[in-house]
Design a protein around this motif. Sequence first.
Motif, PDB file in Angstrom:
ATOM      1  N   MET A  74       0.940  -1.200  -0.047  1.00 43.88           N
ATOM      2  CA  MET A  74      -0.176  -0.073  -0.035  1.00 43.88           C
ATOM      3  C   MET A  74       0.809   1.066  -0.215  1.00 43.88           C
ATOM      4  N   PRO A  75       0.413   2.249  -0.728  1.00 41.17           N
ATOM      5  CA  PRO A  75      -0.750   2.428  -1.582  1.00 41.17           C
ATOM      6  C   PRO A  75      -0.287   2.108  -2.953  1.00 41.17           C
ATOM      7  N   THR A  76       0.793   1.706  -3.431  1.00 38.36           N
ATOM      8  CA  THR A  76       1.116   1.518  -4.623  1.00 38.36           C
ATOM      9  C   THR A  76       0.500   0.333  -5.419  1.00 38.36           C
ATOM     10  N   ASP A  77       0.626  -0.808  -4.761  1.00 35.10           N
ATOM     11  CA  ASP A  77      -0.122  -1.857  -5.257  1.00 35.10           C
ATOM     12  C   ASP A  77      -1.983  -1.684  -5.231  1.00 35.10           C
ATOM     13  N   ILE A  78      -1.869  -1.293  -4.021  1.00 37.25           N
ATOM     14  CA  ILE A  78      -3.464  -1.321  -3.566  1.00 37.25           C
ATOM     15  C   ILE A  78      -3.689  -0.056  -2.483  1.00 37.25           C
ATOM     16  N   GLY A  79      -4.841   0.417  -2.515  1.00 41.57           N
ATOM     17  CA  GLY A  79      -5.342   1.411  -1.617  1.00 41.57           C
ATOM     18  C   GLY A  79      -6.144   1.001  -0.759  1.00 41.57           C
ATOM     19  N   LEU A  80      -6.107   1.562   0.351  1.00 37.92           N
ATOM     20  CA  LEU A  80      -7.158   1.205   1.572  1.00 37.92           C
ATOM     21  C   LEU A  80      -7.563   2.373   2.207  1.00 37.92           C
ATOM     22  N   ILE A  81      -8.961   2.304   2.539  1.00 36.20           N
ATOM     23  CA  ILE A  81      -9.331   3.483   3.519  1.00 36.20           C
ATOM     24  C   ILE A  81     -10.384   3.079   4.443  1.00 36.20           C
ATOM     25  N   GLY A  82     -10.309   3.567   5.692  1.00 37.25           N
ATOM     26  CA  GLY A  82     -11.412   3.007   6.640  1.00 37.25           C
ATOM     27  C   GLY A  82     -12.136   3.912   7.043  1.00 37.25           C
ATOM     28  N   PHE A  83     -12.872   3.942   8.048  1.00 37.48           N
ATOM     29  CA  PHE A  83     -13.997   4.517   8.592  1.00 37.48           C
ATOM     30  C   PHE A  83     -13.941   4.735  10.280  1.00 37.48           C
ATOM     31  N   ASN A  84     -14.002   6.019  10.484  1.00 37.09           N
ATOM     32  CA  ASN A  84     -14.167   6.412  12.015  1.00 37.09           C
ATOM     33  C   ASN A  84     -12.462   7.039  12.572  1.00 37.09           C
ATOM     34  N   ASN A  85     -11.725   6.838  11.914  1.00 38.41           N
ATOM     35  CA  ASN A  85     -10.447   7.455  12.312  1.00 38.41           C
ATOM     36  C   ASN A  85      -9.939   7.330  13.610  1.00 38.41           C
ATOM     37  N   GLU A  86     -10.115   6.053  14.056  1.00 32.52           N
ATOM     38  CA  GLU A  86      -9.452   5.617  15.554  1.00 32.52           C
ATOM     39  C   GLU A  86      -8.011   5.881  15.617  1.00 32.52           C
ATOM     40  N   PRO A  87      -7.542   6.512  16.777  1.00 35.09           N
ATOM     41  CA  PRO A  87      -6.224   6.790  16.969  1.00 35.09           C
ATOM     42  C   PRO A  87      -5.205   5.822  16.486  1.00 35.09           C
ATOM     43  N   MET A  88      -5.401   4.559  16.442  1.00 35.08           N
ATOM     44  CA  MET A  88      -4.304   3.672  16.145  1.00 35.08           C
ATOM     45  C   MET A  88      -3.903   3.728  14.846  1.00 35.08           C
ATOM     46  N   LEU A  89      -4.826   4.141  14.044  1.00 30.18           N
ATOM     47  CA  LEU A  89      -4.606   4.205  12.569  1.00 30.18           C
ATOM     48  C   LEU A  89      -3.224   4.737  11.970  1.00 30.18           C
ATOM     49  N   SER A  90      -2.695   5.819  12.849  1.00 29.00           N
ATOM     50  CA  SER A  90      -1.619   6.799  12.571  1.00 29.00           C
ATOM     51  C   SER A  90      -0.487   5.824  13.173  1.00 29.00           C
ATOM     52  N   LEU A  91      -0.637   4.535  13.771  1.00 33.02           N
ATOM     53  CA  LEU A  91       0.471   4.056  14.334  1.00 33.02           C
ATOM     54  C   LEU A  91       0.830   2.865  13.287  1.00 33.02           C
ATOM     55  N   LEU A  92       0.041   2.474  12.354  1.00 34.30           N
ATOM     56  CA  LEU A  92       0.242   1.433  11.703  1.00 34.30           C
ATOM     57  C   LEU A  92       1.231   1.766  10.629  1.00 34.30           C
ATOM     58  N   THR A  93       1.570   0.533   9.933  1.00 34.09           N
ATOM     59  CA  THR A  93       2.606   0.710   8.879  1.00 34.09           C
ATOM     60  C   THR A  93       1.881   0.027   7.521  1.00 34.09           C
ATOM     61  N   PRO A  94       1.610   0.618   6.605  1.00 29.34           N
ATOM     62  CA  PRO A  94       1.519   2.230   6.270  1.00 29.34           C
ATOM     63  C   PRO A  94       0.423   2.668   7.447  1.00 29.34           C
ATOM     64  N   THR A  95       0.434   4.070   7.539  1.00 33.02           N
ATOM     65  CA  THR A  95      -0.593   4.656   8.064  1.00 33.02           C
ATOM     66  C   THR A  95      -1.879   4.528   7.341  1.00 33.02           C
ATOM     67  N   ILE A  96      -2.935   4.597   7.952  1.00 34.41           N
ATOM     68  CA  ILE A  96      -4.162   4.138   7.137  1.00 34.41           C
ATOM     69  C   ILE A  96      -5.185   5.282   7.207  1.00 34.41           C
ATOM     70  N   SER A  97      -5.498   5.556   5.901  1.00 29.55           N
ATOM     71  CA  SER A  97      -6.297   6.884   5.738  1.00 29.55           C
ATOM     72  C   SER A  97      -8.143   6.365   6.250  1.00 29.55           C
ATOM     73  N   SER A  98      -8.721   7.363   6.562  1.00 33.09           N
ATOM     74  CA  SER A  98     -10.037   7.052   7.187  1.00 33.09           C
ATOM     75  C   SER A  98     -11.060   8.221   6.854  1.00 33.09           C
ATOM     76  N   ILE A  99     -12.074   8.013   7.384  1.00 36.17           N
ATOM     77  CA  ILE A  99     -12.990   9.144   7.697  1.00 36.17           C
ATOM     78  C   ILE A  99     -13.288   9.299   9.051  1.00 36.17           C
ATOM     79  N   GLU A 100     -13.371  10.768   9.263  1.00 38.28           N
ATOM     80  CA  GLU A 100     -13.549  11.020  10.582  1.00 38.28           C
ATOM     81  C   GLU A 100     -14.884  11.581  10.568  1.00 38.28           C
ATOM     82  N   GLN A 101     -15.689  11.209  11.986  1.00 42.66           N
ATOM     83  CA  GLN A 101     -16.808  11.817  12.583  1.00 42.66           C
ATOM     84  C   GLN A 101     -16.528  12.815  13.260  1.00 42.66           C
ATOM     85  N   PRO A 102     -17.486  13.696  13.314  1.00 42.47           N
ATOM     86  CA  PRO A 102     -17.495  14.715  14.622  1.00 42.47           C
ATOM     87  C   PRO A 102     -18.107  14.338  15.638  1.00 42.47           C
TER      88      PRO A 102
END
Lengths: 373, 373
Positions: free
Chosen positions: B302-330
């Motif tokens: 990721m992201p070259t071969d394949i892209g990934l995006i999640g939903f909720n923007n939990e804090p851990m996403l920025s700790l992963l390798t690679p960091t993971i895109s997401s949608i943040e709710q207010p």
Amino acid sequence: MLHIFEFIMTDTLPVTVPEISLTNKYYFVLSNSSNMKKQATIKDIAKRLNVSISTVSRALKSAPDVSNETKASILAVAEELHYQPNRLAVSFRVRQTNTIGVIVPNLDYVLSTMVKGIDEVALEAGYTVMVCQSNESFGREVLNTSRMLQSLVDGLIISVSSETKTFDHIKKFQERDLPIVAFDRIVPEIIAPNVILDNEYAGYLATDHLIQQGYKNIAILAGPKNLGISNARMGGYLKALKEHNIKVDQKNIIHCDFNQDYAYFATKELLKSKNRPDAIFTISDRMAIGAMIAIKERGLKMPTDIGLIGFNNEPMLSLLTPTISSIEQPMFEIGKMAAKIFIERLHSEESAITTEVLKPRLIIRESSKRIFN
Amino acid sequence: MLHIFEFIMTDTLPVTVPEISLTNKYYFVLSNSSNMKKQATIKDIAKRLNVSISTVSRALKSAPDVSNETKASILAVAEELHYQPNRLAVSFRVRQTNTIGVIVPNLDYVLSTMVKGIDEVALEAGYTVMVCQSNESFGREVLNTSRMLQSLVDGLIISVSSETKTFDHIKKFQERDLPIVAFDRIVPEIIAPNVILDNEYAGYLATDHLIQQGYKNIAILAGPKNLGISNARMGGYLKALKEHNIKVDQKNIIHCDFNQDYAYFATKELLKSKNRPDAIFTISDRMAIGAMIAIKERGLKMPTDIGLIGFNNEPMLSLLTPTISSIEQPMFEIGKMAAKIFIERLHSEESAITTEVLKPRLIIRESSKRIFN
DNA sequence: TTGTAGGCGTTATCAT
DNA sequence: ATGATAACGCCTACAA
């Protein structure tokens, strides 16, 4: 009562709320307080059957001294009228609400799991749980207790805020003879049952593990000074070192906030020193993350160059690279135990003030495992 | 009342609970119900000053028609006696508890933050919040509502369980004229205000972003079929595809549980197909994790071969390798809004049934960003 | 087995 | 400005 839009008001309003939209607001106006059904009371039932309200009261709780006949008819009418006891009236009358107040500093992974445990056994026992968050604020905690005290709860299960140094607000429950159980964080001054993790043993477990893996210069990010759990976990750390005849280096004991950023900076400093630690034990997972980031920035490899172990075993740890070792608390069990003790106290005359100390579990992952056998 | 161990019983018990230990149980026994102080009532105050209870009642709520003199003395005595109004009696009398019932399926990251928002404004407005978890169980939810209904709450703020298909238990609140506000998950049948995320737009945002990044064959892990938020988010996905004239491939739409393992297996299957997707949008972060694991196992980058995006923007996403895109709710805002609307309804006669739709935010990280400009 | 009546703590409606 | 009193819904002696 103002009925501005009576024309829309019907019993079965055919309006459906649109499920989703890109615009911001849909609305329909209707009147409030329209089909307000007055709740049936035992009086209504009594009147209906020409019996006295006491008979109804007895029948409803199937007291032994009601004839099956009248009981049956009363139950039938109750059903028909959708009778629901007014809990407020009952609570007021019998002076207990069947509600347990639970106050926690926040609802993070650990605490919300513990609360789930409390919920579990409380519900089972017929109690409702009322959860309030103090947000780690003493003022908020006092406010919460005082509201709860104003007679809505039968007692208190609490994990105190980190700001809480005095316990008068909690003692007030005792003055009213309402049971208290403290969990997670101990309440030293108060004579109340405590349910906690064996934090010293946990600290020992973590440190001993690192030593077993051949680490010799072990640092601890020990959290705020004078905080109960900090001291206890650090106590275990010291104990393990002593047991293995490792001299304690004061420079390896860092007090910092329970916080990823603090841990990051603290670790950064640690790694700069010429006699840098070869392993770090942080007393929370968040702190472990901070440490991890600093370690990676420094170009050190886990577990070869440096070992790392956290605390709480949050699920994300197994997703990181490397996966991070940790100490697992029996969170659910702690919650259940707290509620169990609470309910016991509620029902028993004399009461043993116990401190239940539950054991942690060591979870070994890549960040600290460099010996394979 | 049995006082078994009276000899230990003193007013200032000199016992201190040991803070920590490696053994399992310490206990001290003392008697319960010893220094039970009866709570002072207005009656007590009245008696003390030889005034009537009505005068006391008025003084305590500083009604206009009490002389300042008597009022002062009453207040003084109240203070002295540590008078606290019996909220139960008041609630019983005035038929409202100043308590808001909140029911949530669980207390995960998103929901507990929303609850914090509710808490915030409720407290501000003088209300106490009572939180119950349904554990995603319909039965539990019904139980919770029924207990709350038995008069302890002034209304309900709810995020319904995923099992909830019928809403009679919620409608009961309306029958009693108690306001309801639904949040997070919409309650379609019920005529009640809703506060939700703009899920369709969120799905659109995520998908559009992937398209912008040059991904062409985009799969969606869409959650359970027929679940409101699933459909809405998928709606946005479809909309984005259509807008870019990308043909929808039914094989790219996977319905699976909100669950890391399901997502893992689903992704594994997806990646086996000969025309495998070059990007995946999962409607939760947990599912994104599952997908990530499958992707890594397959040896794709990721992201070259394949892209990934999640939903909720939990804090851990920025700790992963690679960091993971997401949608943040207010999240916090959604909670605050729900409580705000609730309280408005509580105080207003007519009521606009609104659906508040809050906007999400796109959080771009490494897992989906392959175009830099 | 059933009914009568008092009371829980407070508010609210009348009087005074 | 203050007091007497009924009532909220239910429980529980006590009486019948």
